[in-house]
Design an enzyme around this catalytic site. Structure first.
Site, mmCIF file in Angstrom:
data_model
loop_
_atom_site.group_PDB
_atom_site.id
_atom_site.type_symbol
_atom_site.label_atom_id
_atom_site.label_comp_id
_atom_site.label_asym_id
_atom_site.label_seq_id
_atom_site.Cartn_x
_atom_site.Cartn_y
_atom_site.Cartn_z
ATOM 1 N N TYR A 99 0.817 -1.232 -0.174
ATOM 2 C CA TYR A 99 0.009 -0.122 0.118
ATOM 3 C C TYR A 99 0.762 1.150 -0.136
ATOM 4 O O TYR A 99 0.679 2.316 -0.678
ATOM 5 C CB TYR A 99 -1.103 -0.016 1.225
ATOM 6 C CG TYR A 99 -1.613 1.366 1.446
ATOM 7 C CD1 TYR A 99 -2.750 1.701 0.672
ATOM 8 C CD2 TYR A 99 -1.199 2.056 2.522
ATOM 9 C CE1 TYR A 99 -3.298 3.051 0.545
ATOM 10 C CE2 TYR A 99 -1.962 3.270 2.721
ATOM 11 C CZ TYR A 99 -2.869 3.764 1.721
ATOM 12 O OH TYR A 99 -3.518 5.089 2.020
ATOM 13 N N GLU A 115 -11.428 5.568 4.250
ATOM 14 C CA GLU A 115 -10.927 6.653 5.322
ATOM 15 C C GLU A 115 -11.872 6.903 6.298
ATOM 16 O O GLU A 115 -11.788 6.772 7.566
ATOM 17 C CB GLU A 115 -10.411 7.955 4.822
ATOM 18 C CG GLU A 115 -9.191 7.938 4.068
ATOM 19 C CD GLU A 115 -7.889 7.584 4.828
ATOM 20 O OE1 GLU A 115 -8.038 7.566 6.136
ATOM 21 O OE2 GLU A 115 -6.721 7.471 4.029
ATOM 22 N N TRP A 142 -5.213 1.760 10.272
ATOM 23 C CA TRP A 142 -5.483 1.607 9.003
ATOM 24 C C TRP A 142 -5.266 0.236 8.293
ATOM 25 O O TRP A 142 -5.834 -0.006 7.393
ATOM 26 C CB TRP A 142 -4.549 2.589 8.411
ATOM 27 C CG TRP A 142 -4.594 2.766 6.740
ATOM 28 C CD1 TRP A 142 -3.605 2.322 5.850
ATOM 29 C CD2 TRP A 142 -5.792 2.985 6.070
ATOM 30 N NE1 TRP A 142 -4.120 2.464 4.581
ATOM 31 C CE2 TRP A 142 -5.246 2.933 4.434
ATOM 32 C CE3 TRP A 142 -7.012 3.578 6.418
ATOM 33 C CZ2 TRP A 142 -6.230 3.271 3.554
ATOM 34 C CZ3 TRP A 142 -7.863 3.763 5.413
ATOM 35 C CH2 TRP A 142 -7.622 3.663 3.960
#
Length: 191
Positions: A20, A42, A50
């Protein structure tokens, strides 16, 4: 070690995180479908790590119609109930409802600005990404006047789960703020 690859300090050894960081984070997003995907992810991340969201990304893709804002905007209360049983996503009723509502608002912004990307860029100096030159992770802010302004405008438009900290993380993720540390391997490819 002379051949050690240096990445931003928040990246751990998880291959998903590394991929990522190296391939997506901080790369300027120019299409609204990807922009909507990041908006969904988000917002889902609020209060969570995350990596938790990254691990559920494919579950979100399936649950939210491949991140098609038009399709998500048509979800009903029955869809909310279906999603509350979906183990592939974070089963938080408020976040699920916010995703559906945010999809409708996303489409309104698209109609007003031509694209959601155009909307976000309207806040950027000269419409160009902000490039910071942080040396250490401790220098990187959690929010800025830019994220404050965007978050405030989005809240006024009715968006949920998009406060200034989430907004700043979103701007970093979609490359509208380049916060790769100056010695990060990705720094040169994002400038």
């Amino acid at each position: 070690m002379a051949n050690e690859i240096i990445r931003c300090g928040w990246v751990n050894n998880d291959p998903l995180y590394i991929k990522y960081h190296d391939e997506e984070w901080g790369t300027e997003v120019i299409d609204d479908k990807t922009m909507f995907e990041f908006l969904v992810l988000e917002s889902a991340q609020a209060g969570l790590s995350w990596i938790t969201i990254l691990r559920k990304r494919e579950g979100y893709r399936k649950a939210f119609a491949g991140f098609d804002a038009k399709k998500v905007s048509l979800f009903t209360e029955q869809d909310v109930e279906r999603l509350m049983l979906d183990e592939g996503i974070i089963r938080n009723r408020l976040k699920i409802k916010a995703t559906i509502s945010n999809a409708r608002l996303f489409l309104e912004v698209q109609r007003e600005f031509g694209s959601f990307c155009n909307y976000l860029k309207s806040f950027l100096p000269e419409g160009k990404p902000v490039v910071n030159h942080w040396k250490t992770l401790s220098e990187v802010p959690a929010s800025t006047p830019l994220s404050d302004a965007i978050s405030k405008d989005m809240k006024k438009r009715g968006f949920k789960f998009f406060g200034t900290t989430i907004c700043y993380a979103h701007l970093q993720a979609v490359g509208y703020v380049n916060d790769h540390l100056i010695d990060c391997v990705c720094r040169t490819k994002t400038e």
